[in-house]
Design an enzyme around this catalytic site. Structure first.
Site, mmCIF file in Angstrom:
data_model
loop_
_atom_site.group_PDB
_atom_site.id
_atom_site.type_symbol
_atom_site.label_atom_id
_atom_site.label_comp_id
_atom_site.label_asym_id
_atom_site.label_seq_id
_atom_site.Cartn_x
_atom_site.Cartn_y
_atom_site.Cartn_z
ATOM 1 N N TYR A 33 14.634 2.075 13.080
ATOM 2 C CA TYR A 33 14.734 3.361 14.040
ATOM 3 C C TYR A 33 15.572 4.479 13.349
ATOM 4 O O TYR A 33 16.122 4.353 12.356
ATOM 5 C CB TYR A 33 15.251 3.001 15.230
ATOM 6 N N ARG A 52 15.938 8.640 4.847
ATOM 7 C CA ARG A 52 16.401 7.104 5.230
ATOM 8 C C ARG A 52 15.450 6.192 6.117
ATOM 9 O O ARG A 52 15.466 5.099 5.823
ATOM 10 C CB ARG A 52 17.952 7.553 6.293
ATOM 11 N N ARG A 100 3.487 -15.312 16.957
ATOM 12 C CA ARG A 100 4.959 -15.499 16.581
ATOM 13 C C ARG A 100 5.200 -16.507 15.338
ATOM 14 O O ARG A 100 4.544 -17.465 15.523
ATOM 15 C CB ARG A 100 5.949 -15.827 17.725
ATOM 16 N N HIS A 102 7.903 -16.497 11.880
ATOM 17 C CA HIS A 102 8.962 -15.967 10.992
ATOM 18 C C HIS A 102 8.344 -15.078 9.956
ATOM 19 O O HIS A 102 8.806 -13.976 9.788
ATOM 20 C CB HIS A 102 10.106 -16.741 10.589
ATOM 21 N N LYS A 149 18.335 0.809 8.549
ATOM 22 C CA LYS A 149 18.841 1.047 10.263
ATOM 23 C C LYS A 149 17.813 0.344 10.994
ATOM 24 O O LYS A 149 16.816 0.675 11.514
ATOM 25 C CB LYS A 149 18.452 2.716 10.333
ATOM 26 N N GLU A 182 32.753 1.020 9.770
ATOM 27 C CA GLU A 182 32.069 2.001 10.482
ATOM 28 C C GLU A 182 32.367 1.844 11.953
ATOM 29 O O GLU A 182 32.572 0.668 12.372
ATOM 30 C CB GLU A 182 30.776 2.275 9.995
HETATM 31 N N1 PDD Z 1 23.487 5.639 15.366
HETATM 32 N N2 PDD Z 1 26.566 3.951 11.738
HETATM 33 C C1 PDD Z 1 25.825 3.175 12.666
HETATM 34 C C2 PDD Z 1 25.991 1.865 12.787
HETATM 35 C C3 PDD Z 1 24.817 3.953 13.474
HETATM 36 O O1 PDD Z 1 24.134 3.140 14.598
HETATM 37 C C4 PDD Z 1 24.898 5.383 13.280
HETATM 38 C C5 PDD Z 1 24.101 6.282 14.191
HETATM 39 C C6 PDD Z 1 25.926 5.933 12.413
HETATM 40 C C7 PDD Z 1 25.825 7.365 11.956
HETATM 41 O O2 PDD Z 1 24.539 7.915 11.499
HETATM 42 P P1 PDD Z 1 23.624 9.233 11.692
HETATM 43 O O3 PDD Z 1 24.649 10.380 11.281
HETATM 44 O O4 PDD Z 1 22.508 9.281 10.721
HETATM 45 O O5 PDD Z 1 23.259 9.476 13.092
HETATM 46 C C8 PDD Z 1 26.656 5.188 11.501
HETATM 47 C C9 PDD Z 1 22.488 6.216 16.078
HETATM 48 C C10 PDD Z 1 22.819 7.797 16.587
HETATM 49 C C11 PDD Z 1 22.266 5.400 17.321
HETATM 50 O O6 PDD Z 1 22.192 4.064 17.247
HETATM 51 O O7 PDD Z 1 21.831 5.752 18.646
#
Ligand code: PDD
Length: 287
Positions: A33, A52, A100, A102, A149, A182
């Site tokens: 996402y 990204r 389904r 894996h 992500k 983070e």
């Molecule tokens: N989240 N780290 C994590 C684990 C995140 O999920 C996010 C963003 C960030 C910051 O990334 P960016 O600056 O690219 O938004 C760092 C989004 C906003 C969310 O999950 O809604």
């Protein structure tokens, strides 16, 4: 007019929009996402988020369902149909629908794609930033590919819930060496005792935040000292300031970690200035 969602090629009423029960995003978190902040109906940091997205999909061997130009068009159409000026756009692309199993479907199926748009109250967001927020810390327990992500967000969701139960806005993951990686949905920063900006380097197992990256450019252009070097929760308490960055948070001051004040326990000048500079940059470069 109500909210509109995009699901696999069609715009539908948000309340009725649905995906198939064998969508692999639903069953296996086999999806990625992106989230864009919207300024005046325009997508912030477009290059960073598209790059990204392509990288996340590439790492999972999911094809882009359409090229960047077409995708931009669909995202902007979703924004237009929802009539949102200030808000967030959510895009999810998954491997698709298959019985389904894996292993990946063979032959491959077409990727699934969902877009939702929501409005943000910028006045409330500015008030929140002016007051600052608290964070808690929690042991890092995520997989080793947090640079991708994916929608596999259960540890993040649990950490965020733990934060909420303690009246905090965010949870910072702390690795086995005691360093902050983070936040559950943001990157973590401090202004250390010497006045140097610090955030975790991207060789660590973290998401390469687009907001983080843009802010690094802004910081360097403004001649501020920055060091992509790990810090501990104790470093944060001893710091002058702390803040988080993300598409939702933008630059959001942190005034306490685990109930202990950061610096003077108040929103500081550096985070306040960087929030303003980031928003100016985001507005100027949004498409
Ligand atoms: N989240 N780290 C994590 C684990 C995140 O999920 C996010 C963003 C960030 C910051 O990334 P960016 O600056 O690219 O938004 C760092 C989004 C906003 C969310 O999950 O809604």
């Amino acid at each position: 007019m109500g909210r509109i969602a995009y699901v696999n090629g069609r715009f539908e009423r948000h309340a009725r929009a649905a995906v198939h029960i064998e969508d692999r995003g639903y069953q296996m978190a086999d999806a990625v996402y992106e989230v864009w902040a919207l300024f005046g109906g325009k997508l912030s940091d477009p290059e960073g988020h598209f790059a990204r997205l392509e990288r996340s999909l590439g790492e999972l061997k999911i094809p882009m369902p359409m090229g960047r130009r077409a995708l931009t068009h669909v995202l902007k159409e979703a924004v237009r149909q929802n009539r949102v000026r200030d808000g967030l756009v959510y895009l999810q692309i998954g491997r698709g629908v298959a019985p389904r199993d894996h292993a990946f479907p063979n032959p491959p199926v077409s990727p699934s794609m969902v877009i939702t748009v929501k409005a943000i109250d910028r006045v409330a967001a500015e008030a929140k930033a002016a007051a600052g927020v608290s964070v808690i810390t929690t042991p890092e327990n995520r997989w080793g590919r947090c640079d991708i992500k994916t929608v596999g967000l259960l540890p993040n969701a649990m950490a965020k819930q733990a934060a909420r139960e303690k009246g905090a806005a965010e949870a910072w993951f702390v690795d086995e060496l005691g360093f902050v990686t983070e936040g559950a949905s943001s990157n973590a920063w401090i202004v250390d005792a010497e006045g140097t900006l610090r955030t975790r380097d991207t060789n660590a197992n973290i998401l390469r935040g687009v907001t983080r990256n843009t802010l690094l450019d802004v910081i360097r252009e403004n001649g501020l000292k920055v060091d992509e070097r790990p810090f501990t929760p104790a470093d944060a308490e001893a710091a002058q300031e702390a803040f988080i960055t993300g598409a939702g948070a933008m630059v959001l001051p942190v005034i306490a970690v685990d109930g202990k004040p950061v610096g003077a326990g108040k929103v500081g000048p550096v985070a306040t200035r960087l929030r303003r500079l980031y928003i100016e940059r985001a507005i100027a470069t949004a498409i």
